[in-house]
Design an enzyme around this catalytic site. Structure first.
Site, PDB file in Angstrom:
ATOM      1  N   LYS A   1       1.687   7.610   3.681  1.00 18.26           N
ATOM      2  CA  LYS A   1       1.149   6.262   3.899  1.00 18.26           C
ATOM      3  C   LYS A   1       0.618   6.086   5.318  1.00 18.26           C
ATOM      4  O   LYS A   1       0.208   4.986   5.684  1.00 18.26           O
ATOM      5  CB  LYS A   1       2.234   5.218   3.615  1.00 18.26           C
ATOM      6  CG  LYS A   1       2.865   5.335   2.239  1.00 18.26           C
ATOM      7  CD  LYS A   1       4.064   4.419   2.114  1.00 18.26           C
ATOM      8  CE  LYS A   1       4.933   4.814   0.925  1.00 18.26           C
ATOM      9  NZ  LYS A   1       6.196   4.064   0.894  1.00 18.26           N
TER      10      LYS A   1
ATOM     11  N   PRO B   1       0.831  -1.212   0.000  1.00 22.37           N
ATOM     12  CA  PRO B   1       0.000   0.000   0.000  1.00 22.37           C
ATOM     13  C   PRO B   1       0.857   1.250   0.000  1.00 22.37           C
ATOM     14  O   PRO B   1       1.707   1.422   0.873  1.00 22.37           O
ATOM     15  CB  PRO B   1      -0.799  -0.098   1.301  1.00 22.37           C
ATOM     16  CG  PRO B   1      -0.490  -1.405   1.903  1.00 22.37           C
ATOM     17  CD  PRO B   1       0.707  -1.970   1.236  1.00 22.37           C
ATOM     18  N   GLU B   2       0.671   2.078  -1.005  1.00 17.62           N
ATOM     19  CA  GLU B   2       1.335   3.371  -1.056  1.00 17.62           C
ATOM     20  C   GLU B   2       0.235   4.423  -0.980  1.00 17.62           C
ATOM     21  O   GLU B   2      -0.898   4.087  -0.663  1.00 17.62           O
ATOM     22  CB  GLU B   2       2.181   3.467  -2.344  1.00 17.62           C
ATOM     23  CG  GLU B   2       3.196   2.327  -2.432  1.00 17.62           C
ATOM     24  CD  GLU B   2       4.042   2.324  -3.695  1.00 17.62           C
ATOM     25  OE1 GLU B   2       4.294   3.408  -4.243  1.00 17.62           O
ATOM     26  OE2 GLU B   2       4.460   1.234  -4.125  1.00 17.62           O
TER      27      GLU B   2
ATOM     28  N   ARG C   1      15.696  -4.273  -3.035  1.00 19.49           N
ATOM     29  CA  ARG C   1      14.415  -4.570  -3.672  1.00 19.49           C
ATOM     30  C   ARG C   1      14.673  -4.611  -5.162  1.00 19.49           C
ATOM     31  O   ARG C   1      15.773  -4.917  -5.585  1.00 19.49           O
ATOM     32  CB  ARG C   1      13.341  -3.558  -3.289  1.00 19.49           C
ATOM     33  CG  ARG C   1      13.837  -2.126  -3.201  1.00 19.49           C
ATOM     34  CD  ARG C   1      12.732  -1.160  -2.994  1.00 19.49           C
ATOM     35  NE  ARG C   1      12.305  -0.930  -1.627  1.00 19.49           N
ATOM     36  CZ  ARG C   1      13.027  -0.435  -0.627  1.00 19.49           C
ATOM     37  NH1 ARG C   1      14.289  -0.186  -0.807  1.00 19.49           N
ATOM     38  NH2 ARG C   1      12.513  -0.167   0.526  1.00 19.49           N
TER      39      ARG C   1
END
Length: 319
Positions: free
Chosen positions: A61, A2-3, A307
């Site tokens: 966020k 979730p951003e 990442r």
DNA sequence: ATACACGCCTGCTGGC
DNA sequence: TGCCAGCAGGCGTGTA
């Protein structure tokens, strides 16, 4: 994942359910979801039961529900002296896999990853349960003290900014920059800081203390949109290109928001458990081995900051 | 001050 | 078939 767009979808869904609601019960099923709750703010359950929630507010966020001061608490528990003077909020962060789901009180439990349940009573609608579900427990809930914003502007986005809580920000959110969709976002300050950073431009986009709400997905999408290589040092990007990048960030975030956010699997859903559609609109993220929508070159995935980064090797070159 | 590596977490996937 | 490394990755902390 979730951003900003995903958290905003959750905030918007939560707002009508929680605004003015009375907390009648709290179940903490997994203490690890309270890792960001400071015991000095008092017991989590006791701080909520009997409290009334004022709104649903978001910065980047982070999501929080300001707690209205309990003047004449119906419960026998008298509020601690400090609790009456310091404004507080229920703060939530979804982390990687957090969900906030609205359910009826008798909804069968069932989810393996339900961590916290909050029972609500409301004058305008039936009783509800807010379930905080989080597989990986990178997210959290906490009660946090709030302090006035340095600029006196509303601390985050919400439908109503007239409440006295509007100019207050939770302690654990205070160091987070405003997000680029916030009317009070300081664009000049961001661009000035951006120009001074020698770090990779993608790292700067992900630095929540400079600009908030951007995660790996929307960073890759924004960089693709302006044909920038994520490893390009921010200080080497012209001010004109930096402004274009910021505009691209805003465009990507707004488009994703309009499509209900990005869902890959059942990991991200809105408060009703429904997925967003933006995954269909991604141009870069997760598209390694596929053709660049702009030039047709095969997209690549590269390690970056533990990442992955996704880019077009032709459109997005290091200069 | 900036820069950056690391740990936290669980479930799924791919290689051997 | 079974096991384990690798991956997903935001954020706080610690070090230089």
């Amino acid at each position: 994942m979730p951003e900003l767009p995903e958290v905003e979808v959750v905030r918007a869904g939560l707002a009508p359910a929680v605004t003015g609601a009375l907390v009648t019960g709290v179940e903490v099923l997994d203490q690890r979801s309270l890792k960001r709750h400071d015991p000095a703010s008092g017991d989590f359950e006791r701080g909520l039961v009997g409290a009334r929630l004022a709104a649903a507010v978001r910065r980047g966020k982070f999501l929080w529900l300001p707690i209205l001061p309990a003047k004449s608490a119906q419960s026998a528990q008298p509020a601690a002296p400090s609790a009456t003077s310091t404004p507080r909020a229920l703060v939530a962060h979804l982390g990687m896999s957090g969900q906030v789901l609205l359910r009826t009180p008798d909804h069968p439990g069932g989810d393996a990853h339900a961590r916290i349940r909050i029972h609500l009573e409301h004058e305008a609608h039936d009783e509800l349960r807010v379930d905080f579900v989080d597989q990986r427990i990178f997210g959290s809930m906490a009660i946090d003290r709030m302090t006035p914003t340095p600029d006196g502007r509303p601390a985050g986005f919400s439908a109503d900014v007239t409440g006295e809580w509007a100019g207050f920000v939770p302690g654990q959110v205070a160091h987070i920059a405003r997000d680029p969709l916030d009317p009070a976002f300081d664009e000049r300050a961001f661009l000035a800081a951006f120009a001074k950073r020698h770090s990779a431009v993608k790292r700067v986009l992900l630095d929540q203390t400079l600009v908030s709400g951007i995660g790996n997905i929307y960073a890759d999408e924004s960089l693709w949109a302006v044909r920038l290589h994520g490893e390009q040092p921010a200080s080497s990007v012209s001010s004109r290109r930096a402004r274009e990048l910021l505009a691209a960030v805003r465009g990507v975030l707004q488009k994703a928001l309009a499509e209900g956010g990005t869902s890959f699997d059942a990991q991200y859903v809105n408060v009703n458990g429904a997925s967003g559609y933006f995954a269909h609109s991604l141009n870069a993220y997760g598209r390694e081995g596929k053709a660049c929508p702009r030039c047709g070159t095969l997209m690549v995935r590269e390690p970056f900051m533990n990442r992955s980064s996704h880019r077009c090797p032709r459109c997005q070159r290091l200069r």
